[in-house]
Design an enzyme around this catalytic site. Sequence first.
Site, PDB file in Angstrom:
ATOM      1  N   LYS A 107       0.842  -0.871   0.250  1.00  0.00           N
ATOM      2  CA  LYS A 107      -0.048   0.079   0.387  1.00  0.00           C
ATOM      3  C   LYS A 107       0.279   0.483   0.140  1.00  0.00           C
ATOM      4  O   LYS A 107       1.629   1.453   0.899  1.00  0.00           O
ATOM      5  CB  LYS A 107      -0.631  -0.042   1.301  1.00  0.00           C
ATOM      6  CG  LYS A 107      -1.499   1.167   0.989  1.00  0.00           C
ATOM      7  CD  LYS A 107      -3.295   0.086   0.317  1.00  0.00           C
ATOM      8  CE  LYS A 107      -4.114   1.119   0.185  1.00  0.00           C
ATOM      9  NZ  LYS A 107      -5.551  -0.167  -0.343  1.00  0.00           N
TER      10      LYS A 107
HETATM   11  N1  GLU Z   1      -7.321   0.187  -3.836  1.00  0.00           N
HETATM   12  C1  GLU Z   1      -8.032  -1.493  -3.607  1.00  0.00           C
HETATM   13  C2  GLU Z   1      -7.763  -2.105  -2.649  1.00  0.00           C
HETATM   14  O1  GLU Z   1      -7.796  -1.655  -1.282  1.00  0.00           O
HETATM   15  C3  GLU Z   1      -6.952  -2.239  -4.981  1.00  0.00           C
HETATM   16  C4  GLU Z   1      -5.940  -2.283  -4.524  1.00  0.00           C
HETATM   17  C5  GLU Z   1      -5.730  -2.492  -6.290  1.00  0.00           C
HETATM   18  O2  GLU Z   1      -6.554  -2.411  -7.585  1.00  0.00           O
HETATM   19  O3  GLU Z   1      -4.038  -3.131  -6.792  1.00  0.00           O
HETATM   20  O4  GLU Z   1      -7.926  -3.376  -2.407  1.00  0.00           O
END
Ligand code: GLU
Length: 418
Positions: A107
Site C-alpha cells: 500500500k
Molecule cells: N485500493 C484497492 C484495495 O484496497 C485496490 C488495490 C488494487 O487494485 O491493487 O483493494
Amino acid sequence: MDEFDSPMYRAGLDQLDRTARLLNLRDDLHQRLRHPKRAFIVSVPTEMDDGSTKVFTGYRIQHNLTLGPCKGGVRYHEEVSLGEVAALAMWMSWKCALMGLPYGGAKGGITVRPWELSDRELERMTRRYTSEIAPFIGPDMDIPAPDMGTDEQTMAWMMDTYSILRGYTVHGAFTSKPLLLGGSLMRREATGKGAVYVFERACESLGWKPAGMTAAVQGFGNVGSVAAEALAALGGKVIAVADRTGALHNGNGLDIPALIAHAIENRGLIQGFPGGEPMAPEDLLTTRCDLLVPAALGGVIDERIAGRVECRGILECANGPTLPEADSVLEERGIVVLPDVLVNAGGVTVSYFEWVQDTQHYFWETEEVDTRLRKIMVHAFDEVDALAKEKNVSLRLASLMLGVSRVAEGKRLRGLYP
Ligand code: GLU
C-alpha cells in the site's frame, strides 16, 4: 514494531494474532508475517500554483512478496500515516491470497488533503511521488492502483512518469488506468460490483431477500456509489448516504442514478441534492436499516458504535472499517459482518485481470471480465462460508484464516534465506 504503532496497525496485528492461534501457526512463520518486508518514506516536494514549495510525506510499504509481486493502492488523505499504510499493506496480503491472486500485499499514500490542490498541483505531486518510489516498483515487483483520493487520472500520470524514466511505455506497472492506456473494462466499477456479488451470495446462504432491503451507505466515491447503484438494481432501498461534506436521508429510498448524476456535476459530492433530507453524518452508521455499508475510512465502527448500530448485516466495502473490540460486540448482537478482505476484493481482482491483459497485450470484453469477477467473488465467499461453519468462527476470521494460511504456506515452502 513501534514505528508502525497506530490504531489501524494494532487492529491488523490483533486480527493476525487471533488467526495465527486458530490456525496453530508455527511461531517463526507468525513472526515473519507480523513484520512488513520493506517500508519506504519519501519526501515529495511540490511546486504550488503560487510559486511556493510544499513538502508532502509519501509512503510505500511492501508487506510481502512471497506469492508474487506485491499489489495495492495509493491513498491521498490527510490521515495517511506510516502505521495506517502498514496495516493496509498487510490487509492486501490476506486479500490477494484469499482471492487466489498471485500477489503479495502493498500500500502507498501521501498525507495530503487532495481536494485543496488544483489539478496541476496534484499532477506535480503525483509525478514526484512516482519518481521517488520508481526504483522499488514495476510489473514484476510492486504494482500500485488507486485508493481513496486517487483515480484513473492519477494512474495515467504515474504510468507516464514511470514510462518516461524507463524510456518506453510500461503498461503493467499500474492498474486502473484509463482504457486507452492499457486499462481494463469494468475496473472502475469492480470494487462496488464485486461487493454486491458477495452480498447476493451471502443472502442465498443466510436466507435473506435483497429486494426491499434498506441500506445506509457511508462514502459515495468510486466504491460507495457503485455499490449503492448495484444494491438499488437488486431492488434494495438505499435510504441514507454520507460523504465528507454531509449526509442525506430518504425513507422511500434515494434515487441513486439521479444522485450519481448530481455528484458527477458537483465535484463528486452529494451536497445540494434535492431528493433527500439532510441528516447529521455522524448518525449515518446508527441509522435503522437492514444493511450498513461503510465505504469510506477505516476504524469508523468502534465498540461504542457497534453497540448502537441498528442493522442486520454490515457489508464492509472500506478497508478496516471495524475495530477488533467492535467485532466482538457485533458478534454478540448477532449482526452478520461481511468482511473487507472478501467484500472489497473485486477491485484488486480486476486489477489482476488488467495486469494479465497488459502482459499479454490482449484485451477482454466486458462480459468476460464480469463473468470471471463474479465467479471469483462467489467462489471466495463459498470457501469462507464453508470454513466459518466448519470451525464455528465469524466470516472475518474464516477469511483471514484462508488468506493468512496461504501466505504462511508459501513462506514455509520457500524456506528462510540464507
Ligand atoms: N485500493 C484497492 C484495495 O484496497 C485496490 C488495490 C488494487 O487494485 O491493487 O483493494
